[in-house]
Design a protein around this motif. Structure first.
Motif, PDB file in Angstrom:
ATOM      1  N   TYR A   1       0.818  -1.221   0.000  1.00 17.43           N
ATOM      2  CA  TYR A   1       0.000   0.000   0.000  1.00 17.43           C
ATOM      3  C   TYR A   1       0.848   1.265   0.000  1.00 17.43           C
ATOM      4  CZ  TYR A   1      -4.068  -2.880   1.010  1.00 17.43           C
ATOM      5  OH  TYR A   1      -5.066  -3.807   0.926  1.00 17.43           O
ATOM      6  N   ASP A   2       0.205   2.360  -0.421  1.00 15.93           N
ATOM      7  CA  ASP A   2       0.767   3.693  -0.284  1.00 15.93           C
ATOM      8  C   ASP A   2       0.962   3.978   1.212  1.00 15.93           C
ATOM      9  OD1 ASP A   2       1.210   6.434  -0.082  1.00 15.93           O
ATOM     10  OD2 ASP A   2      -0.397   6.995  -1.471  1.00 15.93           O
ATOM     11  N   PRO A   3       2.220   4.196   1.652  1.00 16.43           N
ATOM     12  CA  PRO A   3       2.436   4.421   3.086  1.00 16.43           C
ATOM     13  C   PRO A   3       1.866   5.745   3.592  1.00 16.43           C
ATOM     14  CG  PRO A   3       4.477   4.718   1.860  1.00 16.43           C
ATOM     15  CD  PRO A   3       3.466   4.207   0.874  1.00 16.43           C
ATOM     16  N   TYR A   4       1.417   6.598   2.688  1.00 14.27           N
ATOM     17  CA  TYR A   4       0.867   7.883   3.129  1.00 14.27           C
ATOM     18  C   TYR A   4      -0.613   7.804   3.500  1.00 14.27           C
ATOM     19  CZ  TYR A   4       5.240  10.230   2.268  1.00 14.27           C
ATOM     20  OH  TYR A   4       6.557  10.623   2.351  1.00 14.27           O
ATOM     21  N   GLY A   5      -1.157   6.580   3.562  1.00 11.33           N
ATOM     22  CA  GLY A   5      -2.544   6.432   4.011  1.00 11.33           C
ATOM     23  C   GLY A   5      -2.732   6.883   5.443  1.00 11.33           C
ATOM     24  N   LEU A   6      -1.852   6.426   6.344  1.00  9.44           N
ATOM     25  CA  LEU A   6      -1.981   6.812   7.763  1.00  9.44           C
ATOM     26  C   LEU A   6      -1.774   8.322   7.957  1.00  9.44           C
ATOM     27  CD1 LEU A   6      -2.500   5.965  10.713  1.00  9.44           C
ATOM     28  CD2 LEU A   6      -0.053   5.524  10.930  1.00  9.44           C
ATOM     29  N   PRO A   7      -0.728   8.931   7.351  1.00  9.10           N
ATOM     30  CA  PRO A   7      -0.617  10.391   7.467  1.00  9.10           C
ATOM     31  C   PRO A   7      -1.871  11.113   6.973  1.00  9.10           C
ATOM     32  CG  PRO A   7       1.436   9.498   6.618  1.00  9.10           C
ATOM     33  CD  PRO A   7       0.465   8.339   6.711  1.00  9.10           C
ATOM     34  N   ALA A   8      -2.506  10.593   5.928  1.00  8.29           N
ATOM     35  CA  ALA A   8      -3.731  11.238   5.430  1.00  8.29           C
ATOM     36  C   ALA A   8      -4.848  11.148   6.473  1.00  8.29           C
ATOM     37  CB  ALA A   8      -4.172  10.594   4.113  1.00  8.29           C
TER      38      ALA A   8
END
Lengths: 286, 163
Positions: free
Chosen positions: A220-227
């Motif tokens: 997955y795109d690791p920027y999911g949690l930051p979003a």
């Protein structure tokens, strides 16, 4: 108070009182004696936590999850429950504890929160799910919760609270030999107290840091949690749906600051991946 | 545009707003080696037009273009107007930073409800019934084209200001 009536349980209560009252009652000989005994007990409790077997950890997690499910039941949508289980189990395979009996669920609650328990039982609320925009965001949330389990953050919190009644209650019930499998009020009381107290702030930061990596490992795109943290940052801290999460976690802005310094651009090569469309279809209805 | 349709899956639905957490360069494209087209000052207000991976496309007084997602702190999320035909379609999509929030059903899971909770073993059994085994999880990953990546854990950052 005579020694004869001081049970092991009572000593733990004294440990809690001693921690709080140490400055108030320094000169009483009887108190010092009890304090020494309490410290010995606390040490053995710490040992008990580190020696908790995986079976005991899972048993504790079951009681913990049942308590959460007593506050809010599962959402009545089998397909959604199966989807979250498959996604969570997929991410768990990329962790250091792939063989735990991982289970995932969506709670029928408008509150915005997600919970992990020892042993691999993970619950997210409908209120949180309804605010997510992609499978990568859900993967980031689950990666954060999975980290709490693989790093045994709850067991650390119990150990830290071992001088307090909540930790002592949990430990004495979980590690007692021949414990009646029926849930005791003492155990559930201890679980609730720790749930409302929350985990260590640094353990939350660690879960953010490892959660983005688990999501990236799973494709997955690791920027999911930051979003997701950005979304939470935009919400009002006074919103009652967020009260429990905000009282048990560092502020979203602090989590974003810490995550930014840890991530830098290291995970950028895994970013920007397209979704498969199934989250969009199943959850968002597009 | 075909590529954007695929890659911009996480595009914000409307104009979200935010502020710059720190001063940063505004770039022409979402890539660190892209041309600089503007400067964003710390605490400057931005309109967020899109997100792509670790980047946000913004409009600001200092210019329009792409900045790192983690350089921005989102302060307002525009209410969504998208249709909701999925399992959550019975919910009005909750809004933040503005419009009304519609709540339905059990509120649950605030402090009082946890304090008053009685363990529900029937729900726990139900939860076990939805569990996925390893082969099912592998199939889930494969069916979405998700591939295993080798990624090491990140080091804890130095204390703030210690860089």
């Amino acid at each position: 108070m005579t020694d004869a009536i001081i049970s092991a349980m009572r000593i733990r209560a004294i440990a809690a009182a001693a921690t709080l009252a140490i400055a108030a009652l320094p000169a009483q000989a009887q108190f010092r004696l009890d304090l020494n005994r309490a410290i010995d007990t606390a040490k053995s409790i710490g040992k008990a936590t580190t020696q908790m077997t995986e079976a005991q950890e899972i048993d504790l997690g079951k009681q913990w999850a049942a308590t959460l499910l007593g506050a809010a039941p599962l959402m009545a949508h089998p397909e959604l429950q199966s989807y979250v289980n498959a996604l969570g189990r997929w991410i768990s395979l990329h962790s250091e504890r792939p063989d735990l009996p991982w289970q995932f669920g969506v709670l029928e609650s408008d509150n915005i929160n997600a919970f992990a328990t020892p042993g691999g039982y993970i619950l997210v609320t409908k209120g949180l799910l309804a605010r997510l925009k992609s499978e990568a965001e859900l993967a980031g949330v689950l990666g954060h919760e999975i980290t709490h389990v693989i790093q045994k953050h709850h067991l650390k919190a119990i150990q830290k609270a071992a001088g307090l009644q909540a930790g002592a209650n949990i430990l004495s019930e979980v590690t007692a030999k021949g414990r009646n499998p029926a849930v005791t009020d003492r155990l559930v009381g201890g679980i609730k107290e720790l749930m409302l107290r929350g985990l260590d702030k640094d353990d939350e930061f660690e879960s953010d840091r490892m959660g983005v990596v688990l999501a990236a490992r799973a494709g997955y795109d690791p920027y999911g949690l930051p979003a997701v943290l950005q979304m939470l940052n935009a919400m009002s801290a006074s919103d009652s749906e967020l009260a429990l999460m905000f009282s048990t976690h560092p502020a979203p802005s602090a989590r974003l600051d810490t995550l930014e310094r840890a991530m830098g651009s290291q995970l950028d090569r895994f970013a920007g991946k397209p979704g498969s469309g199934r989250f969009e279809k199943l959850v968002l209805g597009r | 545009m075909g590529i954007c349709l695929l890659l911009c899956a996480a595009v914000a639905q409307a104009q979200d707003s935010g502020v710059a957490a720190r001063a940063t360069e505004i770039l022409k494209d979402p890539s660190a080696d892209s041309a600089v087209v503007g400067q964003l000052q710390e605490a400057a207000a931005v309109k967020i037009l899109a997100r792509q991976g670790g980047w946000m496309r913004i409009e600001s007084a200092g210019g329009n273009g792409w900045v790192r997602l983690l350089a921005i702190r989102t302060t307002g999320v525009a209410p969504s107007t998208q249709s909701r035909g999925g399992f959550l379609s019975f919910l009005s999509r909750p809004s933040t930073g503005g419009g009304q929030t519609v709540t339905t059903g059990v509120r649950g899971l605030d402090k009082e409800q946890i304090q008053n909770a009685k363990p529900n073993t029937a729900e726990l059994q139900k939860m076990a019934g939805f569990a996925a085994n390893k082969p099912e999880a592998e199939r889930f990953g494969a069916s979405a084209g998700l591939t295993r990546q080798q990624v090491g854990y990140l080091k804890p950052p130095a204390a703030p200001g210690g860089q």
